[in-house]
Design an enzyme around this catalytic site. Structure first.
Site, mmCIF file in Angstrom:
data_model
loop_
_atom_site.group_PDB
_atom_site.id
_atom_site.type_symbol
_atom_site.label_atom_id
_atom_site.label_comp_id
_atom_site.label_asym_id
_atom_site.label_seq_id
_atom_site.Cartn_x
_atom_site.Cartn_y
_atom_site.Cartn_z
ATOM 1 N N ARG A 136 0.908 -1.203 -0.017
ATOM 2 C CA ARG A 136 -0.048 0.128 -0.034
ATOM 3 C C ARG A 136 0.873 1.372 -0.036
ATOM 4 O O ARG A 136 1.998 1.426 0.495
ATOM 5 C CB ARG A 136 -0.773 -0.121 1.239
ATOM 6 C CG ARG A 136 -1.912 -0.990 1.254
ATOM 7 C CD ARG A 136 -3.215 -0.825 0.075
ATOM 8 N NE ARG A 136 -3.292 0.788 -0.076
ATOM 9 C CZ ARG A 136 -4.483 1.397 0.736
ATOM 10 N NH1 ARG A 136 -4.943 0.639 1.720
ATOM 11 N NH2 ARG A 136 -4.618 2.631 0.453
ATOM 12 N N ARG B 47 2.037 4.253 -16.806
ATOM 13 C CA ARG B 47 2.420 3.539 -17.863
ATOM 14 C C ARG B 47 3.452 4.193 -18.893
ATOM 15 O O ARG B 47 4.005 3.449 -19.498
ATOM 16 C CB ARG B 47 1.091 3.951 -18.822
ATOM 17 C CG ARG B 47 0.878 3.450 -20.215
ATOM 18 C CD ARG B 47 0.945 1.862 -20.121
ATOM 19 N NE ARG B 47 -0.310 1.404 -19.541
ATOM 20 C CZ ARG B 47 -0.217 0.182 -18.811
ATOM 21 N NH1 ARG B 47 0.743 -0.068 -18.437
ATOM 22 N NH2 ARG B 47 -1.404 0.032 -18.263
ATOM 23 N N CYS C 269 -7.584 2.259 -12.413
ATOM 24 C CA CYS C 269 -8.142 3.507 -11.575
ATOM 25 C C CYS C 269 -9.266 3.474 -11.300
ATOM 26 O O CYS C 269 -10.396 2.971 -11.804
ATOM 27 C CB CYS C 269 -8.025 4.980 -12.573
ATOM 28 S SG CYS C 269 -6.204 5.209 -12.886
ATOM 29 N N GLU D 254 -12.261 6.483 -4.368
ATOM 30 C CA GLU D 254 -11.931 6.137 -3.202
ATOM 31 C C GLU D 254 -13.367 6.536 -2.789
ATOM 32 O O GLU D 254 -13.916 7.240 -3.284
ATOM 33 C CB GLU D 254 -11.046 7.179 -2.371
ATOM 34 C CG GLU D 254 -10.635 6.399 -1.183
ATOM 35 C CD GLU D 254 -9.884 5.177 -1.151
ATOM 36 O OE1 GLU D 254 -9.922 4.338 -0.262
ATOM 37 O OE2 GLU D 254 -9.208 5.035 -2.056
ATOM 38 N N ARG E 131 -4.197 6.750 -3.965
ATOM 39 C CA ARG E 131 -3.742 5.611 -3.282
ATOM 40 C C ARG E 131 -3.229 4.383 -4.328
ATOM 41 O O ARG E 131 -3.788 4.465 -5.161
ATOM 42 C CB ARG E 131 -4.567 5.074 -2.367
ATOM 43 C CG ARG E 131 -5.044 6.044 -1.196
ATOM 44 C CD ARG E 131 -6.241 5.386 -0.469
ATOM 45 N NE ARG E 131 -6.561 6.226 0.870
ATOM 46 C CZ ARG E 131 -7.512 7.340 0.919
ATOM 47 N NH1 ARG E 131 -7.976 7.888 -0.171
ATOM 48 N NH2 ARG E 131 -7.714 7.709 2.160
ATOM 49 N N TYR F 105 3.657 5.859 3.211
ATOM 50 C CA TYR F 105 2.649 6.863 3.099
ATOM 51 C C TYR F 105 3.506 8.542 3.082
ATOM 52 O O TYR F 105 4.338 8.684 4.044
ATOM 53 C CB TYR F 105 1.897 6.862 4.292
ATOM 54 C CG TYR F 105 0.812 5.799 4.158
ATOM 55 C CD1 TYR F 105 -0.404 5.942 3.630
ATOM 56 C CD2 TYR F 105 1.340 4.274 4.390
ATOM 57 C CE1 TYR F 105 -1.329 4.835 3.307
ATOM 58 C CE2 TYR F 105 0.599 3.178 4.298
ATOM 59 C CZ TYR F 105 -0.644 3.421 3.772
ATOM 60 O OH TYR F 105 -1.416 2.472 3.776
ATOM 61 N N ARG G 46 -1.761 6.136 7.792
ATOM 62 C CA ARG G 46 -1.319 4.989 8.778
ATOM 63 C C ARG G 46 -0.042 5.449 9.358
ATOM 64 O O ARG G 46 1.070 5.130 8.986
ATOM 65 C CB ARG G 46 -1.078 3.838 7.592
ATOM 66 C CG ARG G 46 -2.289 3.211 7.239
ATOM 67 C CD ARG G 46 -3.067 2.624 8.117
ATOM 68 N NE ARG G 46 -2.174 1.461 8.809
ATOM 69 C CZ ARG G 46 -2.187 0.213 8.905
ATOM 70 N NH1 ARG G 46 -2.586 -0.309 7.825
ATOM 71 N NH2 ARG G 46 -1.622 -0.424 9.535
#
Length: 122
Positions: free
Chosen positions: A7, A63, A75, A78, A90, A108, A116
């Site tokens: 992540r 890409r 894509c 959220e 993210r 992050y 986080r």
């Protein structure tokens, strides 16, 4: 060998194409650097953005990176939870690896560190 999810998240200051593309590259390069893998190891990358980022598709940046042309990318938006972090990109990088779950390093950056803090300190 297992498939592991890595992540990462980063925020941008403005909803502009260059800011979104640049931030996506910074985030992915950071994930690659700390986890030491190559594009050939990647099963796919899922990219999400908050609803306030609609100037471009962040996957365009990936890409255009050398070696990433054949990596499957997706894509999406959220979930728009009230009061959640805004202007956030993210990534969920799915990688084929022998690394254990505890060896995976999540990244992050910028304002996304609040998502986080337990992982941002690593």
């Amino acid at each position: 060998m297992s498939v592991r999810g890595i992540r990462g998240a980063i925020t941008v200051e403005v909803n502009e194409e260059k800011a979104i593309l640049d931030a996506t590259i910074v985030l992915l390069n950071s994930i690659v650097e700390v986890n030491r893998f190559v594009p050939e190891d990647i099963a796919c990358v899922w990219v999400t953005v908050t609803h306030d980022l609609d100037a471009t598709f962040p996957a365009r940046a990936i890409r255009q990176m050398s070696g990433w042309e054949l990596v499957p990318l997706m894509c999406s938006l959220e979930v728009p939870v009230k009061g959640s972090l805004q202007k956030c990109i993210r990534l969920m990088v799915m990688v084929n690896t022998d690394a254990s779950q505890s060896d995976i390093r999540h990244v992050y950056l910028g304002g996304a560190q609040v998502l986080r803090p337990d992982l941002s300190a690593k």
